[in-house]
Motif scaffolding. Structure first.
Motif, PDB file in Angstrom:
ATOM      1  N   ALA A  36     -13.920 -24.533  14.733  1.00 58.12           N
ATOM      2  CA  ALA A  36     -14.876 -23.664  14.044  1.00 58.12           C
ATOM      3  C   ALA A  36     -16.136 -24.426  13.643  1.00 58.12           C
ATOM      4  CB  ALA A  36     -14.227 -23.040  12.813  1.00 58.12           C
ATOM      5  N   ARG A  37     -16.004 -25.718  13.381  1.00 58.80           N
ATOM      6  CA  ARG A  37     -17.178 -26.538  13.079  1.00 58.80           C
ATOM      7  C   ARG A  37     -17.942 -26.929  14.345  1.00 58.80           C
ATOM      8  NH1 ARG A  37     -15.126 -31.027   8.605  1.00 58.80           N
ATOM      9  NH2 ARG A  37     -14.671 -29.555   6.901  1.00 58.80           N
ATOM     10  N   HIS A  38     -17.219 -27.003  15.443  1.00 65.25           N
ATOM     11  CA  HIS A  38     -17.832 -27.475  16.677  1.00 65.25           C
ATOM     12  C   HIS A  38     -18.574 -26.378  17.436  1.00 65.25           C
ATOM     13  CE1 HIS A  38     -14.566 -30.794  16.574  1.00 65.25           C
ATOM     14  NE2 HIS A  38     -15.661 -31.203  15.979  1.00 65.25           N
ATOM     15  N   LEU A  39     -18.041 -25.152  17.424  1.00 66.02           N
ATOM     16  CA  LEU A  39     -18.642 -24.087  18.221  1.00 66.02           C
ATOM     17  C   LEU A  39     -20.115 -23.845  17.911  1.00 66.02           C
ATOM     18  CD1 LEU A  39     -15.911 -21.334  18.621  1.00 66.02           C
ATOM     19  CD2 LEU A  39     -16.842 -22.861  20.357  1.00 66.02           C
ATOM     20  N   PRO A  40     -20.548 -23.889  16.649  1.00 72.18           N
ATOM     21  CA  PRO A  40     -21.981 -23.674  16.391  1.00 72.18           C
ATOM     22  C   PRO A  40     -22.886 -24.719  17.048  1.00 72.18           C
ATOM     23  CG  PRO A  40     -20.721 -23.353  14.380  1.00 72.18           C
ATOM     24  CD  PRO A  40     -19.777 -23.933  15.387  1.00 72.18           C
ATOM     25  N   LEU A  41     -22.326 -25.875  17.404  1.00 70.22           N
ATOM     26  CA  LEU A  41     -23.108 -26.892  18.102  1.00 70.22           C
ATOM     27  C   LEU A  41     -23.325 -26.506  19.568  1.00 70.22           C
ATOM     28  CD1 LEU A  41     -21.185 -30.009  16.731  1.00 70.22           C
ATOM     29  CD2 LEU A  41     -23.288 -29.000  15.813  1.00 70.22           C
ATOM     30  N   GLY A 211     -26.905 -33.617  20.935  1.00 69.15           N
ATOM     31  CA  GLY A 211     -25.863 -34.526  20.466  1.00 69.15           C
ATOM     32  C   GLY A 211     -26.097 -34.948  19.038  1.00 69.15           C
ATOM     33  N   GLY A 212     -25.094 -35.564  18.472  1.00 66.26           N
ATOM     34  CA  GLY A 212     -25.205 -36.026  17.097  1.00 66.26           C
ATOM     35  C   GLY A 212     -23.881 -36.578  16.613  1.00 66.26           C
ATOM     36  N   GLU A 213     -23.729 -36.631  15.307  1.00 69.35           N
ATOM     37  CA  GLU A 213     -22.517 -37.152  14.690  1.00 69.35           C
ATOM     38  C   GLU A 213     -21.898 -36.087  13.801  1.00 69.35           C
ATOM     39  OE1 GLU A 213     -23.541 -40.686  12.580  1.00 69.35           O
ATOM     40  OE2 GLU A 213     -24.146 -41.781  14.401  1.00 69.35           O
ATOM     41  N   LEU A 214     -20.587 -36.003  13.828  1.00 69.15           N
ATOM     42  CA  LEU A 214     -19.838 -35.100  12.968  1.00 69.15           C
ATOM     43  C   LEU A 214     -18.419 -35.640  12.879  1.00 69.15           C
ATOM     44  CD1 LEU A 214     -20.022 -32.329  11.436  1.00 69.15           C
ATOM     45  CD2 LEU A 214     -19.003 -31.311  13.484  1.00 69.15           C
TER      46      LEU A 214
END
Length: 246
Positions: A36-41, A211-214
């Motif tokens: 759920a946190r990843h899909l918005p990316l 890309g980024g960090e999470l």
């Protein structure tokens, strides 16, 4: 080329002995704090949200079932037959479909693409676990599955995560019950850095679009009782859309 036999045996052994209860596997965190946190990316980069959605390295299917509530066709694939069997048992309602796939084998990746066409992909913590020689063939398989319209969200522990994991392994009592099987089966966490992951995707003909960090949340807990989070990176990749395309 397909993945090494040692790597395949390691994952069959791991999933063959994995407990069936939810959250018993080290990285089997609840979807609300993972997918759920990843899909918005990924969503801003999708060319077509109605494409089949492939959860590559689905394991026991926790994230796959979450994705099945958000996309019309969801397929969980894993190298290990034991993982696929567990995912099916954990999904008695058949929310998604599951199958064994060696995505590093060109013929298997091409076969799945021939069946479903271009697909969007979710890949969480898979490339970093591969032995070095398997990473480029796997990236090539990702490109095959994406085709010209698919997008991949690749989430991998950052190199700094390895120090965290090694620190846990060296605790006086030894690795926890959830982490011990990872080492016992010879799996090698956090072995691929951001530049290497991006390089493999580019070598497969893909463009890194974002890309980024999470942090990557696990089912382990620290002394403060909070879920253990590993430093992680994320990348969105796909074939670049021609200028003027949506």
């Amino acid at each position: 080329m397909s993945v090494s036999s040692r790597y395949r045996r390691a994952w069959e052994g791991f999933w063959g002995e994995a407990p069936e209860e939810r959250g018993a596997v080290f990285w089997d965190a609840e979807p609300e704090i993972t997918a759920a946190r990843h899909l918005p990316l990924l969503e801003p980069h999708l060319l077509a949200s109605d494409l089949p959605f492939v959860d590559l390295g689905c394991g026991n299917g926790t994230q796959t079932r979450f994705l099945a509530g958000r996309f019309p066709t969801v397929v969980g694939v894993d190298l290990a037959a034991a993982a696929v069997d567990l995912a099916r048992r954990s999904d008695p309602g058949g929310l998604a479909s599951y199958r064994r796939l060696d995505a590093a084998d060109p013929s298997e990746a091409a076969g799945l693409h021939a069946e479903f066409g271009d697909a969007n992909l979710y890949l969480r913590g898979v490339l970093h676990q591969c032995v070095a020689d398997d990473r480029q063939p796997l990236a090539d398989g990702i490109a095959t599955l994406l085709g010209s319209r698919g997008r991949a969200l690749v989430v991998e522990p950052a190199p700094a995560a390895k120090a965290v994991l090694m620190g846990l392994a060296r605790e006086p009592a030894g690795p926890s019950a959830k982490l011990a099987p990872v080492f016992r089966h010879g799996l090698t966490p956090a072995e691929a850095g951001e530049d290497e992951v991006a390089g493999h995707l580019r070598a497969a003909g893909l463009t890194v679009l974002d890309g980024g960090e999470l942090p990557l949340v696990t089912t382990e807990h620290g002394v403060d009782g909070r879920p253990l989070e590993l430093p992680a990176l994320w990348l969105v990749a796909g074939v670049s859309a021609p200028t003027g395309d949506a």
